[in-house]
Design an enzyme around this catalytic site. Structure first.
Site, PDB file in Angstrom:
ATOM      1  N   GLY A  52      32.828  -2.539 -32.421  1.00 15.50           N
ATOM      2  CA  GLY A  52      33.753  -2.865 -31.343  1.00 15.50           C
ATOM      3  C   GLY A  52      33.817  -4.363 -31.117  1.00 15.50           C
ATOM      4  O   GLY A  52      33.797  -4.823 -29.983  1.00 15.50           O
ATOM      5  N   HIS A  53      33.892  -5.115 -32.230  1.00 12.00           N
ATOM      6  CA  HIS A  53      33.972  -6.570 -32.133  1.00 12.00           C
ATOM      7  C   HIS A  53      34.471  -7.155 -33.454  1.00 12.00           C
ATOM      8  O   HIS A  53      34.609  -6.440 -34.443  1.00 12.00           O
ATOM      9  CB  HIS A  53      32.606  -7.181 -31.780  1.00 12.00           C
ATOM     10  CG  HIS A  53      31.560  -6.969 -32.823  1.00 12.00           C
ATOM     11  ND1 HIS A  53      30.706  -5.887 -32.801  1.00 12.00           N
ATOM     12  CD2 HIS A  53      31.232  -7.690 -33.923  1.00 12.00           C
ATOM     13  CE1 HIS A  53      29.893  -5.955 -33.835  1.00 12.00           C
ATOM     14  NE2 HIS A  53      30.194  -7.038 -34.540  1.00 12.00           N
ATOM     15  N   ALA A  54      34.732  -8.442 -33.430  1.00 11.87           N
ATOM     16  CA  ALA A  54      35.065  -9.214 -34.628  1.00 11.87           C
ATOM     17  C   ALA A  54      34.213 -10.484 -34.581  1.00 11.87           C
ATOM     18  O   ALA A  54      33.689 -10.859 -33.530  1.00 11.87           O
ATOM     19  CB  ALA A  54      36.544  -9.579 -34.648  1.00 11.87           C
ATOM     20  N   ARG A  99      35.975  -4.430 -36.157  1.00 12.78           N
ATOM     21  CA  ARG A  99      35.342  -3.270 -36.763  1.00 12.78           C
ATOM     22  C   ARG A  99      34.722  -2.367 -35.724  1.00 12.78           C
ATOM     23  O   ARG A  99      34.218  -2.830 -34.703  1.00 12.78           O
ATOM     24  CB  ARG A  99      34.292  -3.686 -37.798  1.00 12.78           C
ATOM     25  CG  ARG A  99      32.898  -4.042 -37.307  1.00 12.78           C
ATOM     26  CD  ARG A  99      32.690  -5.399 -36.650  1.00 12.78           C
ATOM     27  NE  ARG A  99      33.356  -6.497 -37.289  1.00 12.78           N
ATOM     28  CZ  ARG A  99      32.813  -7.232 -38.238  1.00 12.78           C
ATOM     29  NH1 ARG A  99      31.588  -7.034 -38.606  1.00 12.78           N
ATOM     30  NH2 ARG A  99      33.498  -8.211 -38.778  1.00 12.78           N
ATOM     31  N   ILE A 124      33.917 -11.809 -30.815  1.00 16.03           N
ATOM     32  CA  ILE A 124      35.036 -11.482 -29.944  1.00 16.03           C
ATOM     33  C   ILE A 124      34.832 -10.007 -29.623  1.00 16.03           C
ATOM     34  O   ILE A 124      34.941  -9.146 -30.493  1.00 16.03           O
ATOM     35  CB  ILE A 124      36.396 -11.711 -30.621  1.00 16.03           C
ATOM     36  CG1 ILE A 124      36.536 -13.165 -31.081  1.00 16.03           C
ATOM     37  CG2 ILE A 124      37.527 -11.329 -29.657  1.00 16.03           C
ATOM     38  CD1 ILE A 124      37.782 -13.434 -31.891  1.00 16.03           C
TER      39      ILE A 124
END
Length: 135
Positions: A52-54, A99, A124
């Site tokens: 749940g981030h990049a 992802r 992020i």
């Protein structure tokens, strides 16, 4: 221009097989960066998701050491789901790709080899912020 989900790569990890079992080896140029951090996810409930981030700068290489899980890649324009279920194949995720990991099987272990040490400023974590940053 940032990376797209088409820039992801499934990399076969060299393995040595003999009657005693298999040995997989990650060294030299197996992945395109020096490994700065190693961590792993385990005992993830089957209905939970991780990620749940990049990352702005960091690259990651994910391997299903045991069991299976899926990685949902998103570049803000397209999504792709990748199943990882073999310990001699890994997924290279370039920078700038959102992802999420889900559908963990019982006993699944996800090993992550990262190009950088932990830096909260590289993450992020809000999808709308991601879209504002990259799209």
């Amino acid at each position: 221009m940032h990376n797209s989900i088409n820039d992801k790569m499934i990399i076969e990890i060299p393995k040595i097989s003999d009657p005693r079992g298999n040995l997989a080896v990650i060294e030299k140029d197996c992945i395109p960066y020096a490994i700065k951090r190693v961590y792993y996810l385990y005992d993830v409930p089957s209905d939970a998701f991780r990620g749940g981030h990049a990352h702005k700068e960091q690259q990651e290489f994910l391997i299903a050491l045991s069991g299976s899980f899926e990685v949902v890649l998103n570049d803000g324009k397209s999504k792709q789901r990748v199943m990882l279920n073999k310990p001699n194949k890994g997924l290279l995720i370039p920078t700038g790709i959102w992802r999420e990991l889900d559908n963990f099987s019982s006993g699944a272990v996800c090993l992550v080899l990262a190009s950088g040490e932990f830096d909260e400023n590289d993450y992020i974590r809000d999808y709308q912020d991601y879209l504002n940053f990259y799209v």
